[in-house]
Design a protein around this motif. Structure first.
Motif, mmCIF file in Angstrom:
data_model
loop_
_atom_site.group_PDB
_atom_site.id
_atom_site.type_symbol
_atom_site.label_atom_id
_atom_site.label_comp_id
_atom_site.label_asym_id
_atom_site.label_seq_id
_atom_site.Cartn_x
_atom_site.Cartn_y
_atom_site.Cartn_z
ATOM 1 N N HIS A 6 31.284 36.585 38.308
ATOM 2 C CA HIS A 6 32.585 36.767 37.670
ATOM 3 C C HIS A 6 32.413 37.321 36.247
ATOM 4 O O HIS A 6 33.083 38.267 35.835
ATOM 5 C CB HIS A 6 33.319 35.420 37.649
ATOM 6 N N ASP A 9 42.834 34.844 31.829
ATOM 7 C CA ASP A 9 42.001 34.628 33.000
ATOM 8 C C ASP A 9 41.919 33.133 33.310
ATOM 9 O O ASP A 9 41.712 32.324 32.427
ATOM 10 C CB ASP A 9 40.599 35.171 32.663
ATOM 11 N N HIS A 14 33.447 41.175 34.494
ATOM 12 C CA HIS A 14 34.168 41.453 33.249
ATOM 13 C C HIS A 14 33.451 42.531 32.435
ATOM 14 O O HIS A 14 34.069 43.434 31.905
ATOM 15 C CB HIS A 14 34.204 40.208 32.357
ATOM 16 N N HIS A 73 33.464 30.981 34.328
ATOM 17 C CA HIS A 73 32.503 31.930 33.759
ATOM 18 C C HIS A 73 31.303 31.187 33.187
ATOM 19 O O HIS A 73 31.410 30.001 32.890
ATOM 20 C CB HIS A 73 33.164 32.730 32.628
HETATM 21 ZN ZN LIG Z 1 37.258 36.118 34.538
#
Ligand SMILES: [Zn+2]
Length: 239
Positions: free
Chosen positions: A103, A205, A107, A209
Protein backbone atom coordinates in the motif's frame (compact mmCIF):
# COMPACT_ATOMS: atom_id res chain seq x y z
CA UNK A 1 -24.08 8.60 7.69
CA UNK A 2 -24.16 5.59 10.01
CA UNK A 3 -21.52 5.79 12.74
CA UNK A 4 -19.80 2.46 13.33
CA UNK A 5 -20.21 0.96 16.80
CA UNK A 6 -16.71 -0.49 16.50
CA UNK A 7 -13.54 1.31 17.46
CA UNK A 8 -11.17 0.79 14.52
CA UNK A 9 -7.84 0.23 16.28
CA UNK A 10 -5.97 -0.29 12.98
CA UNK A 11 -6.47 3.39 12.11
CA UNK A 12 -4.34 4.54 15.02
CA UNK A 13 -1.87 1.68 15.23
CA UNK A 14 -1.53 -0.38 12.07
CA UNK A 15 1.13 -2.54 13.81
CA UNK A 16 -1.24 -3.88 16.44
CA UNK A 17 -1.52 -7.67 16.01
CA UNK A 18 -3.84 -8.62 18.87
CA UNK A 19 -6.66 -7.15 20.91
CA UNK A 20 -9.40 -8.12 23.33
CA UNK A 21 -12.97 -7.34 22.30
CA UNK A 22 -16.60 -7.93 23.16
CA UNK A 23 -19.13 -9.26 20.66
CA UNK A 24 -21.72 -6.55 20.01
CA UNK A 25 -23.90 -8.50 17.58
CA UNK A 26 -24.05 -11.72 15.56
CA UNK A 27 -25.92 -12.01 12.27
CA UNK A 28 -26.81 -15.37 10.71
CA UNK A 29 -24.46 -17.08 13.16
CA UNK A 30 -21.29 -16.09 11.31
CA UNK A 31 -21.16 -12.30 10.88
CA UNK A 32 -19.65 -10.79 13.98
CA UNK A 33 -19.55 -7.13 15.04
CA UNK A 34 -17.12 -6.26 17.86
CA UNK A 35 -16.78 -3.23 20.13
CA UNK A 36 -13.21 -2.78 18.86
CA UNK A 37 -11.09 -4.46 16.21
CA UNK A 38 -7.64 -4.73 14.67
CA UNK A 39 -9.10 -6.23 11.46
CA UNK A 40 -9.10 -3.90 8.45
CA UNK A 41 -12.36 -4.15 6.44
CA UNK A 42 -12.03 -4.43 2.66
CA UNK A 43 -12.16 -0.99 1.07
CA UNK A 44 -10.19 1.79 -0.61
CA UNK A 45 -8.36 -0.75 -2.79
CA UNK A 46 -7.06 -2.72 0.19
CA UNK A 47 -8.29 -6.28 0.90
CA UNK A 48 -9.83 -7.10 4.26
CA UNK A 49 -7.72 -8.81 6.91
CA UNK A 50 -7.84 -12.43 7.95
CA UNK A 51 -6.95 -14.05 11.25
CA UNK A 52 -8.62 -15.60 14.28
CA UNK A 53 -11.16 -14.72 16.92
CA UNK A 54 -10.62 -16.82 20.07
CA UNK A 55 -13.15 -17.43 22.82
CA UNK A 56 -11.20 -19.28 25.47
CA UNK A 57 -9.85 -22.29 23.61
CA UNK A 58 -12.40 -22.06 20.80
CA UNK A 59 -10.94 -20.81 17.53
CA UNK A 60 -13.02 -19.00 14.92
CA UNK A 61 -11.18 -18.28 11.68
CA UNK A 62 -11.86 -14.85 10.24
CA UNK A 63 -12.31 -15.43 6.51
CA UNK A 64 -13.59 -12.03 5.38
CA UNK A 65 -13.91 -8.55 6.88
CA UNK A 66 -16.05 -5.89 5.27
CA UNK A 67 -18.13 -2.83 6.08
CA UNK A 68 -21.88 -3.29 5.97
CA UNK A 69 -24.25 -0.40 6.79
CA UNK A 70 -21.34 1.35 8.47
CA UNK A 71 -20.44 -1.62 10.70
CA UNK A 72 -17.25 -3.64 10.47
CA UNK A 73 -18.43 -7.22 10.02
CA UNK A 74 -16.11 -10.20 10.62
CA UNK A 75 -17.19 -13.34 8.80
CA UNK A 76 -16.05 -16.43 10.71
CA UNK A 77 -15.90 -20.01 9.48
CA UNK A 78 -18.34 -21.48 12.00
CA UNK A 79 -21.18 -20.59 14.33
CA UNK A 80 -20.93 -20.41 18.10
CA UNK A 81 -20.13 -16.82 19.06
CA UNK A 82 -22.84 -14.98 21.00
CA UNK A 83 -23.58 -11.36 21.79
CA UNK A 84 -21.70 -10.33 24.94
CA UNK A 85 -18.88 -12.90 24.53
CA UNK A 86 -15.42 -11.71 25.51
CA UNK A 87 -12.98 -12.67 22.78
CA UNK A 88 -9.37 -12.22 21.72
CA UNK A 89 -8.48 -11.21 18.16
CA UNK A 90 -5.32 -12.32 16.36
CA UNK A 91 -4.34 -10.87 13.00
CA UNK A 92 -2.67 -12.83 10.17
CA UNK A 93 0.20 -10.45 10.53
CA UNK A 94 2.48 -11.61 7.73
CA UNK A 95 -0.26 -11.12 5.17
CA UNK A 96 -1.27 -7.73 6.57
CA UNK A 97 2.31 -6.46 6.82
CA UNK A 98 2.84 -7.29 3.15
CA UNK A 99 -0.30 -5.33 2.31
CA UNK A 100 0.99 -2.40 4.36
CA UNK A 101 4.26 -2.46 2.43
CA UNK A 102 2.44 -2.74 -0.91
CA UNK A 103 0.00 0.00 0.00
CA UNK A 104 2.80 2.39 0.93
CA UNK A 105 4.70 1.47 -2.25
CA UNK A 106 1.61 2.27 -4.31
CA UNK A 107 1.48 5.80 -2.86
CA UNK A 108 5.08 6.51 -3.77
CA UNK A 109 4.86 5.11 -7.30
CA UNK A 110 1.61 6.96 -8.05
CA UNK A 111 2.79 10.18 -6.55
CA UNK A 112 6.04 10.22 -8.57
CA UNK A 113 4.31 9.26 -11.81
CA UNK A 114 1.41 11.68 -11.43
CA UNK A 115 3.48 14.64 -10.33
CA UNK A 116 5.84 14.37 -13.28
CA UNK A 117 3.51 13.36 -16.07
CA UNK A 118 0.17 14.82 -14.96
CA UNK A 119 -1.39 11.35 -15.11
CA UNK A 120 -4.55 10.80 -13.09
CA UNK A 121 -5.12 7.70 -11.03
CA UNK A 122 -8.38 6.10 -12.11
CA UNK A 123 -8.25 2.94 -10.04
CA UNK A 124 -6.09 0.82 -7.80
CA UNK A 125 -6.32 -2.56 -6.13
CA UNK A 126 -3.93 -4.28 -3.80
CA UNK A 127 -3.75 -8.05 -3.95
CA UNK A 128 -1.73 -10.37 -1.79
CA UNK A 129 0.98 -10.82 -4.42
CA UNK A 130 0.61 -7.79 -6.66
CA UNK A 131 -0.49 -4.21 -6.93
CA UNK A 132 -2.71 -2.98 -9.76
CA UNK A 133 -2.78 0.61 -10.84
CA UNK A 134 -4.96 2.27 -13.49
CA UNK A 135 -4.14 5.72 -14.72
CA UNK A 136 -4.81 8.01 -17.61
CA UNK A 137 -1.83 9.10 -19.65
CA UNK A 138 -1.50 9.76 -23.35
CA UNK A 139 2.19 9.21 -23.99
CA UNK A 140 3.45 6.11 -22.36
CA UNK A 141 5.70 3.11 -22.74
CA UNK A 142 7.44 0.47 -20.68
CA UNK A 143 10.47 2.73 -20.34
CA UNK A 144 8.46 5.44 -18.61
CA UNK A 145 7.03 2.92 -16.17
CA UNK A 146 10.42 1.48 -15.39
CA UNK A 147 11.75 4.96 -14.81
CA UNK A 148 9.18 5.55 -12.04
CA UNK A 149 9.69 2.07 -10.59
CA UNK A 150 13.42 2.90 -10.33
CA UNK A 151 12.69 6.30 -8.82
CA UNK A 152 10.34 4.74 -6.28
CA UNK A 153 12.98 2.14 -5.40
CA UNK A 154 15.43 4.95 -4.67
CA UNK A 155 12.98 6.32 -2.11
CA UNK A 156 12.58 2.88 -0.51
CA UNK A 157 16.29 2.94 0.33
CA UNK A 158 15.90 6.21 2.23
CA UNK A 159 14.89 6.90 5.79
CA UNK A 160 11.55 8.61 5.05
CA UNK A 161 8.89 8.61 7.79
CA UNK A 162 5.23 7.92 7.06
CA UNK A 163 2.71 9.58 9.40
CA UNK A 164 -1.03 9.48 9.80
CA UNK A 165 -3.24 11.95 11.63
CA UNK A 166 -6.65 13.59 11.48
CA UNK A 167 -7.31 17.08 10.20
CA UNK A 168 -10.52 19.10 10.15
CA UNK A 169 -12.03 18.48 6.71
CA UNK A 170 -11.90 22.17 5.75
CA UNK A 171 -8.20 22.39 6.48
CA UNK A 172 -7.45 19.03 4.85
CA UNK A 173 -9.13 20.01 1.60
CA UNK A 174 -6.68 22.92 1.21
CA UNK A 175 -3.78 20.47 0.71
CA UNK A 176 -3.14 20.24 -3.03
CA UNK A 177 -4.02 16.83 -4.42
CA UNK A 178 -5.19 15.52 -1.04
CA UNK A 179 -8.07 13.66 -2.63
CA UNK A 180 -6.49 11.32 -5.14
CA UNK A 181 -9.54 9.19 -5.67
CA UNK A 182 -12.91 10.92 -5.63
CA UNK A 183 -14.69 7.77 -4.53
CA UNK A 184 -12.33 7.35 -1.61
CA UNK A 185 -13.85 10.34 0.17
CA UNK A 186 -16.44 9.41 2.76
CA UNK A 187 -19.22 12.00 2.83
CA UNK A 188 -20.27 14.20 5.75
CA UNK A 189 -17.51 13.67 8.22
CA UNK A 190 -15.90 16.55 10.12
CA UNK A 191 -12.35 15.14 10.03
CA UNK A 192 -10.27 13.47 7.36
CA UNK A 193 -7.51 10.99 8.08
CA UNK A 194 -4.37 12.11 6.31
CA UNK A 195 -1.51 9.81 5.41
CA UNK A 196 1.71 11.73 4.83
CA UNK A 197 4.88 10.28 3.34
CA UNK A 198 7.13 13.11 4.38
CA UNK A 199 8.26 15.12 1.36
CA UNK A 200 6.60 12.72 -1.11
CA UNK A 201 2.84 12.49 -0.76
CA UNK A 202 -0.05 13.60 1.41
CA UNK A 203 -3.54 12.26 0.95
CA UNK A 204 -6.83 11.42 2.60
CA UNK A 205 -6.72 7.71 3.24
CA UNK A 206 -8.21 5.11 5.57
CA UNK A 207 -5.79 2.26 4.84
CA UNK A 208 -2.85 0.77 6.69
CA UNK A 209 0.75 1.78 5.91
CA UNK A 210 4.28 1.17 7.18
CA UNK A 211 6.00 3.81 9.35
CA UNK A 212 9.07 4.25 7.19
CA UNK A 213 9.76 3.83 3.47
CA UNK A 214 12.71 1.60 4.34
CA UNK A 215 10.22 -1.09 5.39
CA UNK A 216 8.81 -1.36 1.86
CA UNK A 217 11.83 -3.10 0.38
CA UNK A 218 11.94 -2.91 -3.44
CA UNK A 219 9.33 -3.24 -6.19
CA UNK A 220 9.41 -4.59 -9.73
CA UNK A 221 7.21 -4.13 -12.77
CA UNK A 222 5.16 -7.23 -13.66
CA UNK A 223 3.19 -6.13 -16.70
CA UNK A 224 1.49 -3.19 -18.35
CA UNK A 225 -1.61 -3.06 -20.52
CA UNK A 226 -3.47 -0.51 -22.57
CA UNK A 227 -7.11 -0.33 -21.56
CA UNK A 228 -8.14 2.34 -24.07
CA UNK A 229 -6.74 5.42 -25.72
CA UNK A 230 -5.57 7.05 -22.47
CA UNK A 231 -6.21 4.30 -19.96
CA UNK A 232 -3.23 2.35 -18.75
CA UNK A 233 -3.07 -0.55 -16.37
CA UNK A 234 0.11 -1.54 -14.63
CA UNK A 235 0.90 -4.40 -12.24
CA UNK A 236 3.86 -4.34 -9.95
CA UNK A 237 4.95 -6.40 -6.97
CA UNK A 238 7.19 -6.36 -3.94
CA UNK A 239 10.49 -8.05 -4.70
ZN1 LIG B 1 -2.90 4.62 1.52
Amino acid sequence: MVISVTEALYLEDSYRKECDATVVSVKDGKYIVLDQTIFYPKGGGQPGDTGKIMKGNEVYNVVYVGKFSGDISHEVDREGLRKGDNVHCLLSWERRYKLMRSHTAAHVFASLLCEDTGALVTGNQLEEDKIRFDFSLEKYDQEILNKYIDKANEFFRKDVPVKWYELPKKEALKIPGVIKMAKALPPDIPHLRIVEIVGVDKQADGGTHVRNLREVGQIKLLKAKNKGKYNRRVYFALV
